[in-house]
Design a protein around this motif. Structure first.
Motif, short mmCIF file in Angstrom:
data_model
loop_
_atom_site.label_atom_id
_atom_site.label_comp_id
_atom_site.label_asym_id
_atom_site.label_seq_id
_atom_site.Cartn_x
_atom_site.Cartn_y
_atom_site.Cartn_z
N MET A 103 6.57 23.54 65.58
CA MET A 103 5.91 24.81 65.84
C MET A 103 6.14 25.77 64.68
N GLY A 104 5.17 26.65 64.46
CA GLY A 104 5.33 27.72 63.50
C GLY A 104 5.08 29.05 64.19
N PHE A 105 5.73 30.10 63.71
CA PHE A 105 5.62 31.41 64.36
C PHE A 105 5.28 32.48 63.33
N VAL A 106 4.32 33.33 63.68
CA VAL A 106 3.92 34.45 62.84
C VAL A 106 3.93 35.70 63.72
N PHE A 107 4.72 36.69 63.34
CA PHE A 107 4.86 37.89 64.16
C PHE A 107 4.24 39.10 63.48
N GLN A 108 4.13 40.18 64.23
CA GLN A 108 3.53 41.41 63.68
C GLN A 108 4.33 41.89 62.48
N GLN A 109 5.64 41.84 62.57
CA GLN A 109 6.52 42.20 61.47
C GLN A 109 7.32 40.96 61.09
N PRO A 110 6.98 40.30 59.97
CA PRO A 110 7.72 39.09 59.58
C PRO A 110 9.22 39.38 59.46
N THR A 111 10.02 38.51 60.04
CA THR A 111 11.47 38.68 59.99
C THR A 111 12.00 38.02 58.72
N MET A 112 12.21 38.84 57.71
CA MET A 112 12.68 38.35 56.41
C MET A 112 14.05 38.95 56.11
N LEU A 113 14.87 38.19 55.38
CA LEU A 113 16.19 38.66 54.99
C LEU A 113 16.09 39.49 53.71
N ARG A 156 1.43 36.93 54.56
CA ARG A 156 1.07 35.63 53.98
C ARG A 156 2.32 34.79 53.73
N ALA A 157 3.39 35.46 53.29
CA ALA A 157 4.66 34.75 53.10
C ALA A 157 5.17 34.22 54.44
N GLY A 158 5.00 35.02 55.49
CA GLY A 158 5.40 34.57 56.82
C GLY A 158 4.61 33.36 57.27
N ILE A 159 3.33 33.32 56.93
CA ILE A 159 2.50 32.17 57.27
C ILE A 159 2.96 30.94 56.48
N CYS A 160 3.30 31.14 55.21
CA CYS A 160 3.84 30.02 54.42
C CYS A 160 5.08 29.45 55.09
N ARG A 161 5.97 30.32 55.50
CA ARG A 161 7.20 29.86 56.16
C ARG A 161 6.88 29.09 57.44
N ALA A 162 5.90 29.57 58.20
CA ALA A 162 5.51 28.90 59.44
C ALA A 162 4.93 27.51 59.18
N LEU A 163 4.35 27.32 57.99
CA LEU A 163 3.70 26.05 57.67
C LEU A 163 4.59 25.06 56.95
#
Length: 252
Positions: free
Chosen positions: A88-98, A153-160
């Motif tokens: 599974m991949g997850f994309v949220f309203q606010q990407p959770t990035m460090l 878009r970075a969050g989508i990359c991470r999800a993929l």
């Protein structure tokens, strides 16, 4: 299309006794391979809770959720974590990035748990995904040095990164301007066209109108659904009107 996720009579409750409240009240549904699905409804209707139940993020009180033939209630927390990470991949309203990691390292972080893959292979895939979604060249940027659309878009990359079977999105365009929102929806449409199922929770008729099946929730139940043909880019206004008309019809 083969059934991928099956939910049967799902109940998710909070509180006890007279204070007990069913956020999900006997919800049954199926998500098939390669589907593009939206879930709409007013605040408190159970949209996000349904997504968390179907992904195994939240344990349910009654009913059953089956993912690829596996009853999620029978899986341990570690098994569920591995399932979400690999399938599974997850994309949220606010990407959770460090904040202490750059864009590239944030993208590859979840994949580094797979010790069968070498870092060079993981980085190579991340760079290919960044190029695909239009953020190549931002690898070394801090997360505060990119726009909201670029961060999403970075969050989508991470999800993929782990080639998931399904992408779950919780208001993925909610924090974006209209142009960025349309670009993200085009990207999710391309991902879906490649065979990945996508399920989006949204309040935005424009977002829902780009999907092929819309579930309308009210008071913890699925009140109705609307099926649309695959979006081809020429009839968005007509599709939005159909979504709004359905919402008015069922009062959500």
């Amino acid at each position: 299309m083969k059934r991928m996720i099956i939910g049967e009579h799902i109940v998710k409750s909070f509180g006890e006794g007279d204070e007990k409240h069913h956020v999900l009240d006997g919800v049954s549904l199926e998500i098939r391979e390669g589907e593009f699905v939206a879930v709409m409804g007013p605040s408190g209707s159970g949209k996000s809770t349904l997504m968390f139940a179907l992904s195994g993020t939240d344990r349910i009180n009654e009913g059953k959720v089956v993912f690829e033939g596996r009853n999620l209630a029978e899986a341990s927390e570690n098994e569920l974590s591995d399932l979400r990470r690999t399938q599974m991949g997850f994309v949220f309203q606010q990407p959770t990035m460090l904040k202490n990691l750059n864009i590239l390292d944030n993208i590859i972080l979840p994949s580094m748990r797979d010790h069968r893959k070498k870092r060079v292979e993981i980085v190579e895939k991340a760079r290919a995904l960044m190029k695909r979604v239009g953020i190549a060249g931002l690898e070394q940027r801090d997360i505060t040095q990119v726009s909201g659309g670029q961060l999403q878009r970075a969050g989508i990359c991470r999800a993929l990164m782990n080639s998931p079977r399904v992408i779950f999105g919780d208001e993925p365009t909610g924090a974006l301007n209209s142009i960025s929102a349309q670009e993200i929806m085009e990207l999710l449409g391309e991902i879906n066209a490649d065979g990945t199922a996508v399920m989006l929770v949204t309040h935005d008729a424009m977002v829902a109108a780009r999907t092929e099946r819309i579930l309308f929730m009210r008071d913890g139940k699925i009140a109705s659904e609307l099926k649309l043909p695959r979006y081809r880019g020429a009839d968005l206004d007509e599709r939005i009107e159909k979504v709004n008309e359905k919402m008015r019809e069922i009062g959500v």
